[in-house]
Scaffold this motif. Structure first.
Motif, mmCIF file in Angstrom:
data_model
loop_
_atom_site.group_PDB
_atom_site.id
_atom_site.type_symbol
_atom_site.label_atom_id
_atom_site.label_comp_id
_atom_site.label_asym_id
_atom_site.label_seq_id
_atom_site.Cartn_x
_atom_site.Cartn_y
_atom_site.Cartn_z
ATOM 1 N N SER A 196 -2.514 -93.487 17.479
ATOM 2 C CA SER A 196 -1.219 -93.832 18.077
ATOM 3 C C SER A 196 -0.065 -93.580 17.122
ATOM 4 O O SER A 196 1.047 -93.270 17.547
ATOM 5 C CB SER A 196 -1.217 -95.302 18.496
ATOM 6 N N ALA A 197 -0.327 -93.753 15.825
ATOM 7 C CA ALA A 197 0.710 -93.534 14.808
ATOM 8 C C ALA A 197 0.038 -93.459 13.451
ATOM 9 O O ALA A 197 -1.119 -93.856 13.293
ATOM 10 C CB ALA A 197 1.740 -94.664 14.828
ATOM 11 N N ARG A 198 0.768 -92.949 12.480
ATOM 12 C CA ARG A 198 0.270 -92.882 11.101
ATOM 13 C C ARG A 198 1.267 -93.536 10.166
ATOM 14 O O ARG A 198 2.419 -93.770 10.513
ATOM 15 C CB ARG A 198 0.062 -91.428 10.682
ATOM 16 N N ASN A 199 0.782 -93.839 8.959
ATOM 17 C CA ASN A 199 1.634 -94.389 7.891
ATOM 18 C C ASN A 199 2.329 -95.686 8.300
ATOM 19 O O ASN A 199 3.486 -95.917 7.957
ATOM 20 C CB ASN A 199 2.691 -93.353 7.462
ATOM 21 N N ARG A 200 1.608 -96.537 9.011
ATOM 22 C CA ARG A 200 2.183 -97.806 9.446
ATOM 23 C C ARG A 200 2.232 -98.808 8.292
ATOM 24 O O ARG A 200 1.275 -98.965 7.543
ATOM 25 C CB ARG A 200 1.361 -98.415 10.579
ATOM 26 N N ASP A 201 3.364 -99.509 8.188
ATOM 27 C CA ASP A 201 3.533 -100.595 7.229
ATOM 28 C C ASP A 201 3.557 -101.893 8.019
ATOM 29 O O ASP A 201 4.482 -102.141 8.790
ATOM 30 C CB ASP A 201 4.847 -100.414 6.461
ATOM 31 N N ILE A 202 2.514 -102.738 7.852
ATOM 32 C CA ILE A 202 2.442 -103.994 8.607
ATOM 33 C C ILE A 202 2.675 -105.181 7.683
ATOM 34 O O ILE A 202 2.338 -106.318 8.019
ATOM 35 C CB ILE A 202 1.107 -104.135 9.354
ATOM 36 N N ASN A 203 3.261 -104.909 6.487
ATOM 37 C CA ASN A 203 3.629 -105.963 5.539
ATOM 38 C C ASN A 203 2.438 -106.806 5.097
ATOM 39 O O ASN A 203 2.554 -108.023 4.922
ATOM 40 C CB ASN A 203 4.713 -106.869 6.147
ATOM 41 N N SER A 204 1.290 -106.156 4.917
ATOM 42 C CA SER A 204 0.115 -106.886 4.442
ATOM 43 C C SER A 204 -0.112 -106.698 2.948
ATOM 44 O O SER A 204 -0.931 -107.395 2.361
ATOM 45 C CB SER A 204 -1.139 -106.431 5.193
ATOM 46 N N GLY A 205 0.613 -105.769 2.329
ATOM 47 C CA GLY A 205 0.430 -105.524 0.904
ATOM 48 C C GLY A 205 1.287 -104.371 0.433
ATOM 49 O O GLY A 205 1.953 -103.694 1.228
ATOM 50 N N PRO A 206 1.286 -104.106 -0.892
ATOM 51 C CA PRO A 206 2.166 -103.077 -1.446
ATOM 52 C C PRO A 206 1.743 -101.652 -1.132
ATOM 53 O O PRO A 206 2.514 -100.722 -1.344
ATOM 54 C CB PRO A 206 2.085 -103.331 -2.964
ATOM 55 N N TYR A 207 0.516 -101.464 -0.637
ATOM 56 C CA TYR A 207 0.017 -100.108 -0.414
ATOM 57 C C TYR A 207 -0.246 -99.825 1.069
ATOM 58 O O TYR A 207 -1.069 -98.983 1.405
ATOM 59 C CB TYR A 207 -1.267 -99.886 -1.237
ATOM 60 N N ASP A 208 0.452 -100.525 1.952
ATOM 61 C CA ASP A 208 0.263 -100.330 3.393
ATOM 62 C C ASP A 208 0.510 -98.873 3.777
ATOM 63 O O ASP A 208 1.539 -98.283 3.426
ATOM 64 C CB ASP A 208 1.227 -101.215 4.187
ATOM 65 N N ASN A 209 -0.454 -98.321 4.525
ATOM 66 C CA ASN A 209 -0.338 -96.930 4.960
ATOM 67 C C ASN A 209 -1.314 -96.723 6.119
ATOM 68 O O ASN A 209 -2.101 -95.785 6.123
ATOM 69 C CB ASN A 209 -0.685 -95.993 3.792
ATOM 70 N N PHE A 210 -1.279 -97.606 7.102
ATOM 71 C CA PHE A 210 -2.351 -97.694 8.085
ATOM 72 C C PHE A 210 -2.292 -96.621 9.172
ATOM 73 O O PHE A 210 -1.210 -96.139 9.530
ATOM 74 C CB PHE A 210 -2.324 -99.063 8.767
ATOM 75 N N ILE A 211 -3.482 -96.285 9.677
ATOM 76 C CA ILE A 211 -3.609 -95.524 10.913
ATOM 77 C C ILE A 211 -3.542 -96.534 12.061
ATOM 78 O O ILE A 211 -4.239 -97.546 12.039
ATOM 79 C CB ILE A 211 -4.959 -94.787 10.977
ATOM 80 N N GLN A 212 -2.719 -96.269 13.039
ATOM 81 C CA GLN A 212 -2.677 -97.120 14.233
ATOM 82 C C GLN A 212 -3.438 -96.431 15.357
ATOM 83 O O GLN A 212 -3.284 -95.221 15.571
ATOM 84 C CB GLN A 212 -1.241 -97.395 14.673
ATOM 85 N N THR A 213 -4.278 -97.172 16.068
ATOM 86 C CA THR A 213 -5.069 -96.600 17.154
ATOM 87 C C THR A 213 -5.110 -97.541 18.342
ATOM 88 O O THR A 213 -4.960 -98.757 18.191
ATOM 89 C CB THR A 213 -6.512 -96.312 16.681
ATOM 90 N N ASP A 214 -5.310 -96.959 19.525
ATOM 91 C CA ASP A 214 -5.492 -97.794 20.718
ATOM 92 C C ASP A 214 -6.962 -97.941 21.082
ATOM 93 O O ASP A 214 -7.293 -98.534 22.106
ATOM 94 C CB ASP A 214 -4.695 -97.249 21.908
ATOM 95 N N ALA A 215 -7.883 -97.397 20.252
ATOM 96 C CA ALA A 215 -9.305 -97.659 20.458
ATOM 97 C C ALA A 215 -9.512 -99.167 20.337
ATOM 98 O O ALA A 215 -8.975 -99.803 19.426
ATOM 99 C CB ALA A 215 -10.148 -96.927 19.417
#
Length: 491
Positions: A196-215
């Motif tokens: 769904s998106a890349r490089n998401r920052d969800i404010n969980s830590g200094p290295y946030d870079n999450f893949i977002q998926t709808d799976a």
């Protein structure tokens, strides 16, 4: 579907205008990309490498009876309040076992398993449950709370079937992905969705870079793999956004590009060994970009440099904007900590900074980040107060005075902080909008160090003559925490 209706409508209009009778016939839909017809073969080949992680932990006992939610004014409210107040007065301190479930996957046939740190954190016992019913006790080789990753070791009777990491940097929004895990303790469960998106920052830590998926990812999926359609692990499922606790189609996975280096370090050292540059950075806003002559907002603005750190040795200065590190672009501030953390300790790399409008290439050698190191506040003695009232300057919505021992004592300003002191801020001014307050210290104006009120006036007057609308100002609080702001001229 809207496209198909448009095509059919156009064909009908064209046929009627020509006066030709057209028999109804099947119309082929436009060629559109679609998902795979089935992932059965893919899932069948991968599911034996995915494990369910069960843990137990001994905690101090309690009655553990949750307070039920009842509407205000309910006739039961008084009863429940009275009952549970009595329960709290009779604590039960008997230790008890708490069970939890998660997921993981094999990356080495010898018995190396990856999962989330939060799945195994504080556990007394960890068991890996395989798809064929095998149960193996696991030990922790290493874990990292900042990326929420952990590496486990089991001792299998025969080699396990290992998975391979893929390159998450090649993922595109819209690519199909598949998750396998242990949602709600149900065992091996396969779900499919897209990136769904890349490089998401969800404010969980200094290295946030999450893949977002709808799976579909639910509780118990934590630590499980996210696959691309080649059967490679391109993410480790770690979090969801959900008001109910169930999947609403917003799940997050640690990308393989971030995980591979961390996993390697945990396997080798039992801990992470991240690079350290020794800078304090802040986001480059549009206003700051304009005031620094950057054009568009980009990079990481250096607000402070640690004395004797790698950045200081390389010649990096406050006011520099780091736009590239080790050959990789720094698009925004949060890119830099990840790039530095992944850098090889002790190996020189190039850093490109924008300094006073021009790009400068420097070389720095990252040191090792000590996770528990914090900059110590400078100790200060209490000098005698000075009776004389210093002259002041009203500019940019602030009242400024030269630094004196009396002011340093009055505001508790650390000895290491030098500049001119803010004694008042005009409400509604640009300074007030940027959070400047009495007791702050102006350290630089237009990237020129200031020590007196005259030092403040000169760069402001020069910027006004150039027709500038904003001026960059380096501000420090009493403890020496620096940040840049862009102040409007004419306040």
């Amino acid at each position: 579907m809207a496209m198909m209706k448009t095509v059919i409508r156009r064909l009908g209009l064209a046929a009627a205008a020509a006066g030709v009778l057209v028999l109804a016939a099947p119309i082929a839909p436009p060629a559109l990309a679609r998902g795979p017809d089935s992932v059965a073969d893919l899932a069948e080949g991968l599911i034996d490498s995915v494990v369910n992680i069960s843990t137990s932990q001994t905690v101090a006992g309690s009655r553990g009876v949750p307070l039920p939610e009842v509407p205000d004014g309910s006739p039961f409210q008084e009863f429940f309040d009275d009952f549970f107040n009595r329960q709290q007065q009779q604590p039960d301190s008997t230790p008890r076992k708490v069970q939890s479930l998660g997921s993981g996957f094999v990356i080495d046939a010898s018995g190396i398993i990856i999962t989330n740190n939060h799945v195994i954190e504080g556990a007394d016992e960890i068991t890996a449950n395989f798809n064929d019913g095998t149960k193996l006790k696991a030990t922790v080789l290493g874990h990292d709370s900042k990326t929420d990753l952990a590496v486990l070791k089991v001792e299998p009777a025969k080699p396990l079937k290992a998975l391979k990491f893929g390159d998450s940097e090649k993922l595109r929004v819209g690519d199909w992905v598949m998750a396998i895990g242990n949602p709600f303790g149900l065992g091996g469960t396969v779900t499919v969705g897209i990136v769904s998106a890349r490089n998401r920052d969800i404010n969980s830590g200094p290295y946030d870079n999450f893949i977002q998926t709808d799976a579909a990812i639910n509780r118990g999926n934590s630590g499980g793999p996210l696959f691309n359609m080649d059967g490679e692990v391109i993410g480790i499922n770690t979090a969801i956004i959900s008001p109910s606790g169930g999947s609403i189609g917003i799940g997050f996975a640690v990308p393989s590009s971030s995980a591979i280096n961390v996993v390697a370090q945990l396997r080798e050292f039992g801990e992470t060994r991240r690079g350290w540059l020794g800078v304090r950075i802040q986001q480059v806003t549009d206003e700051i970009a304009e005031s620094l002559g950057l054009g568009q907002a980009r990079g990481a603005l250096v607000a402070g440099v640690t004395e004797d750190g790698p950045a200081a040795a390389a010649g990096i200065q406050p006011g520099d904007v780091i736009v590239s590190f080790a050959g990789r672009p720094v698009v925004q501030m949060r890119d830099l900590p990840r790039l530095v953390a992944d850098a090889e300790i002790g190996k020189a790399v190039e850093v490109v900074v924008v300094r006073k409008g021009a790009e400068v290439t420097l070389k720095t050698t990252p040191g090792r980040l000590e996770e528990n190191d914090e900059a110590a506040a400078a100790a200060s003695s209490t000098p005698p107060a000075e009776p004389a009232k210093p002259a002041d300057l009203k500019v940019l919505g602030m009242t400024l005075v030269d630094m004196t021992p009396a002011l340093r004592t009055q505001y508790g300003i650390a000895q290491a902080v030098n500049g001119v002191v803010v004694t008042a801020v005009e409400p509604g001014s640009s300074a007030a909008d940027n959070g400047i307050e009495a007791g702050n210290v102006i350290v630089e104006v237009a990237q020129e160090t200031v020590g007196t009120l005259e030092d403040v006036q000169k760069p402001i007057e020069a910027r006004q003559k150039e027709g500038g609308k904003l001026v960059p100002v380096l501000v420090a609080n009493k403890d020496g925490d620096f940040r840049y702001v862009a102040l409007r001229l004419g306040n």
